[in-house]
Motif scaffolding. Structure first.
Motif, short mmCIF file in Angstrom:
data_model
loop_
_atom_site.label_atom_id
_atom_site.label_comp_id
_atom_site.label_asym_id
_atom_site.label_seq_id
_atom_site.Cartn_x
_atom_site.Cartn_y
_atom_site.Cartn_z
N GLU A 89 0.96 -1.31 -0.11
CA GLU A 89 -0.07 -0.22 0.27
C GLU A 89 0.87 1.18 0.11
OE1 GLU A 89 -2.57 -0.01 3.38
OE2 GLU A 89 -3.66 -1.98 2.57
N PHE A 90 0.35 2.22 -0.78
CA PHE A 90 1.29 3.25 -0.92
C PHE A 90 0.79 4.58 -0.42
CE2 PHE A 90 2.28 0.48 -4.50
CZ PHE A 90 3.76 0.39 -4.25
N HIS A 91 1.66 5.37 0.19
CA HIS A 91 1.25 6.67 0.88
C HIS A 91 1.92 7.95 0.35
CE1 HIS A 91 -0.30 4.07 3.74
NE2 HIS A 91 0.70 3.46 3.91
N LEU A 92 1.09 8.90 0.04
CA LEU A 92 1.76 10.13 -0.70
C LEU A 92 1.33 11.15 0.14
CD1 LEU A 92 0.70 8.19 -3.06
CD2 LEU A 92 1.98 9.95 -4.36
N TYR A 93 2.14 12.02 0.77
CA TYR A 93 2.02 13.04 1.91
C TYR A 93 2.33 14.39 1.38
CZ TYR A 93 2.73 9.32 5.08
OH TYR A 93 2.62 8.12 5.80
N PHE A 94 1.36 15.43 1.35
CA PHE A 94 1.48 16.72 0.86
C PHE A 94 0.99 17.75 1.78
CE2 PHE A 94 -2.56 14.69 0.20
CZ PHE A 94 -3.65 15.54 0.44
N VAL A 95 1.79 18.91 1.86
CA VAL A 95 1.66 19.90 2.89
C VAL A 95 2.09 21.18 1.92
CG1 VAL A 95 4.04 19.55 3.68
CG2 VAL A 95 2.25 20.77 5.04
N ALA A 96 1.25 22.33 2.40
CA ALA A 96 1.40 23.51 1.88
C ALA A 96 2.57 24.40 2.42
CB ALA A 96 0.21 24.49 1.83
N LYS A 97 3.64 24.99 1.79
CA LYS A 97 4.48 25.76 2.51
C LYS A 97 4.04 27.16 2.69
CE LYS A 97 8.71 24.53 1.05
NZ LYS A 97 9.74 24.15 0.09
N ASP A 98 3.03 27.38 3.44
CA ASP A 98 2.61 28.55 3.78
C ASP A 98 3.13 29.08 5.09
OD1 ASP A 98 0.95 27.23 5.40
OD2 ASP A 98 -1.04 27.33 4.30
N ASP A 99 2.21 30.01 5.73
CA ASP A 99 2.56 30.51 7.09
C ASP A 99 2.63 29.60 8.15
OD1 ASP A 99 3.12 32.71 5.74
OD2 ASP A 99 1.20 33.96 6.22
N THR A 100 1.67 28.44 8.10
CA THR A 100 1.63 27.49 8.83
C THR A 100 2.63 26.33 8.95
OG1 THR A 100 -0.08 26.13 8.02
CG2 THR A 100 -0.84 27.96 9.22
N TYR A 101 3.45 26.39 7.69
CA TYR A 101 4.34 25.30 7.51
C TYR A 101 5.46 25.29 8.55
CZ TYR A 101 7.72 22.31 4.88
OH TYR A 101 8.67 21.67 4.70
N ASP A 102 5.85 23.91 9.10
CA ASP A 102 6.56 23.74 10.22
C ASP A 102 8.24 23.55 9.65
OD1 ASP A 102 6.29 21.31 9.51
OD2 ASP A 102 5.25 20.50 11.19
N GLY A 103 8.38 23.62 8.27
CA GLY A 103 9.62 23.24 7.89
C GLY A 103 9.99 21.53 7.70
N GLU A 104 9.06 20.65 8.25
CA GLU A 104 9.29 19.17 8.29
C GLU A 104 9.01 18.77 6.87
OE1 GLU A 104 10.93 17.69 10.82
OE2 GLU A 104 10.73 19.23 12.08
N ARG A 105 9.55 17.59 6.67
CA ARG A 105 9.28 16.73 5.59
C ARG A 105 7.84 16.32 5.64
NH1 ARG A 105 12.67 11.60 5.42
NH2 ARG A 105 10.79 10.64 6.53
#
Length: 589
Positions: A89-105
């Motif tokens: 099973e595959f997992h694809l993660y996504f996160v916006a690099k906006d003002d709330t982004y914490d800099g983590e992978r």
């Protein structure tokens, strides 16, 4: 529909499952899964770690991560061309690099705006590995791939476009994500606004829309229901009510799915200053699959789908805001956060409705008031049993526990259909409000009984000691009445604590008052002002006792006739052999 200006609600949690590969237009089978297998095989996991990429979408840069785990499916049950020793099973993660982004992978980020895509292969005859409970999945007539997206703070209609870009970033062809199967569906969806702390009280107040929709619209026992009020840390810290399909339709004609309405704060809001969004609460309306019997499709021309759901949640959110007396337009009563804009109104079509909750509540109170005064002994017995019992009660069980025949119980249910639901072989009170109204009357009746016993006890004591008490004193004692001068000359106020439970009791109380007063006083009866409450709590003031006695006569006669008729029917219904057995067992008296 009316064109109005409102603040724009912010989509919050979202959960959807799409199926690709066995659609009504194309048949790629497990092609999407094989493409992800190629990404897995072509990557140097030991030296390079997890694959990561970056995309631009909806005005933001997004960071992505790719991961997998070995699932519990048996590859031997797969189609002959599957040719894999393990089912990943595959997992694809996504996160916006906006003002709330914490800099983590992306797979390690808190992902305030972002989420996860989970991809699983499916096929007819699918089986789990030995020792693992089998997985139940839809049979679409051929192999396909299930794609589940769980994320937040993104407009629902944008998720599929975002998912296609995420897959493309890892060189997976977008053609595998065209035309989701018609049974693709929504699991969760939430919309919120953020009121200022000083303005949000009417939403979670005891008589606010959250509390009232639960009290008035949720039946006594049936189905799943939940109401939570947690004010321990601060007022309104967590107040929610959950409403199922039928009751949602009672509040909003035409609505078809249940919902959760919730006023809540994020963790440790007092760590923020009042000028920061985290100090202020959210008010949210959300869809949960646990609250509905209806499946919400992703996109279907003939079934209830995402567009229908979004419209219902949107209407519910803003109507409840209106019913709480708050403005639905942008302004200082809202607090902006990273995604919710408190300052900008949008013009759109919205169905605003009159608050039905007071009307529903009044109708239920009126039904209890009307039927309580006409209740016969069998009615009271069934109601008492429903109030006392904590589980499901069938008509047969109600008959057995109260000593009445099954036929009598069915007649009671028919007479009291506004108070008692009879569904799927069980009886229940129609709402928590009806339950409380009935409890109030039962408690008043019990208090009346205690006062009557106390009065009789005092009469016996007086007689034993040789003290005589006149009719006025006896009447006052029996009905727990006090007497005081009125505001005007010759006026006497009689305040009665006894609460008559029906027209028959009320008339008898006033008739006895009239006789006792005339026998012991020279002042005219017209100088009396009599106050009391009925068993339902309704205040009464009588300035002409004789006229009140005459006016109550027809209603009192109807109550008595109905009781006599019911008693005769009960006697005709009795299985005397069964009654004798129950009497011998001490189950009836």
């Amino acid at each position: 529909m009316t064109v109005v200006e409102t603040v724009r609600p912010q989509p919050h949690e979202f959960d959807a499952t799409w199926h690709f590969g066995a659609t009504h237009r194309d048949d790629y089978g497990l092609g999407l899964h094989y493409a992800l297998e190629s990404v897995y095989r072509d990557h140097d996991w030991r030296n390079d770690g997890k694959p990561t990429e970056t995309i631009t979408f909806d005005g933001d840069q997004w960071t992505l991560a790719f991961d997998y785990h070995v699932g519990k499916l048996d590859p031997d049950s797969a189609p002959p061309d599957f040719d894999l020793e393990q089912v990943r099973e595959f997992h694809l993660y996504f996160v916006a690099k906006d003002d709330t982004y914490d800099g983590e992978r992306a797979d390690q980020s808190q992902r305030v705006r972002g989420g996860t895509i989970t991809v699983r292969p499916r096929w007819p005859g699918l089986e789990s590995l030995p020792g693992v409970e089998d997985t139940s999945v839809p049979d679409l007539g051929g192999p396909y791939v299930s794609v589940r997206t769980q994320a937040s703070n993104i407009a629902p209609e944008k998720y599929l476009d975002l998912a296609r870009l995420v897959f493309s970033a890892f060189d997976v062809d977008q053609r595998y994500l065209q035309d989701p199967h018609p049974i693709s569906h929504i699991n969760d969806l939430a919309l919120y606004v953020r009121p200022r702390r000083s303005k949000s009280g009417p939403l979670y107040a005891a008589n606010g829309p959250i509390a009232r929709c639960h009290q008035v619209l949720v039946s006594d026992r049936s189905g799943y229901r939940k109401h939570t009020e947690d004010h321990r840390e601060r007022p309104g810290d967590m107040v929610l009510a959950e409403v199922t399909d039928e009751r949602a339709g009672d509040m909003f004609r035409g609505h078809r799915v249940g919902f959760r309405a919730k006023h809540y704060y994020m963790n440790d809001p007092d760590a923020y200053d009042p000028g920061e969004f985290g100090w202020h609460p959210k008010f949210e309306v959300s869809y949960r699959t646990s609250l509905t019997d209806r499946t919400v499709r992703w996109d279907h021309p003939d079934e209830y789908d995402l567009d229908d759901l979004y419209r219902e949640l949107d209407e519910t959110l803003f109507n409840m805001i209106e019913w709480a007396g708050l403005s639905i337009r942008a302004g200082d009563h809202w607090m902006s956060d990273a995604y919710f804009n408190a300052d900008k109104s949008v013009s759109r079509s919205l169905r605003l409705r009159e608050d039905p909750l007071p009307e529903v509540k009044d109708d239920q109170t009126a039904a209890v008031t009307r039927l309580w005064g006409e209740m016969q002994e069998s009615d009271r017995a069934i109601v008492d049993h429903l109030l006392a019992d904590g589980g499901e009660v069938s008509p047969t069980e109600a008959a057995e526990e109260t000593g009445y025949s099954y036929r009598t119980v069915r007649r009671v249910v028919d007479r009291l259909e506004a108070l008692i639901d009879h569904t799927y072989g069980s009886l229940e009170l129609t709402s928590k409000h009806v339950q409380q109204e009935l409890l109030q009357r039962v408690q008043a009746a019990e208090a009346n009984f205690r006062k009557t016993v106390e009065s009789a006890t005092m009469e016996v004591a007086d007689a034993a000691s040789g003290r005589a008490s006149g009719p006025w004193k006896r009447w006052r004692r029996q009905y727990n009445a006090s007497v005081r001068p009125g505001e005007y000359d010759h006026e006497t106020i009689v305040e009665i604590q006894y609460q008559p439970m029906d027209a028959n009791e009320e008339r008898e109380m006033l008739r006895k008052l009239k006789l006792a007063w005339e026998e012991t006083h020279d002042d005219p009866l017209r100088h009396l002002t009599v106050t009391y409450r009925l068993g339902d709590g309704t205040p009464k003031e009588v300035n002409d006792v004789a006229l009140a006695v005459d006016k109550l006569a027809p209603r009192a006669r109807r109550v008595e006739e109905a009781r006599n008729a019911d008693s005769q029917r009960d006697a005709d219904d009795v299985d005397w052999d069964e009654w004798s057995r129950m009497f011998a067992q001490g189950r009836v008296g």
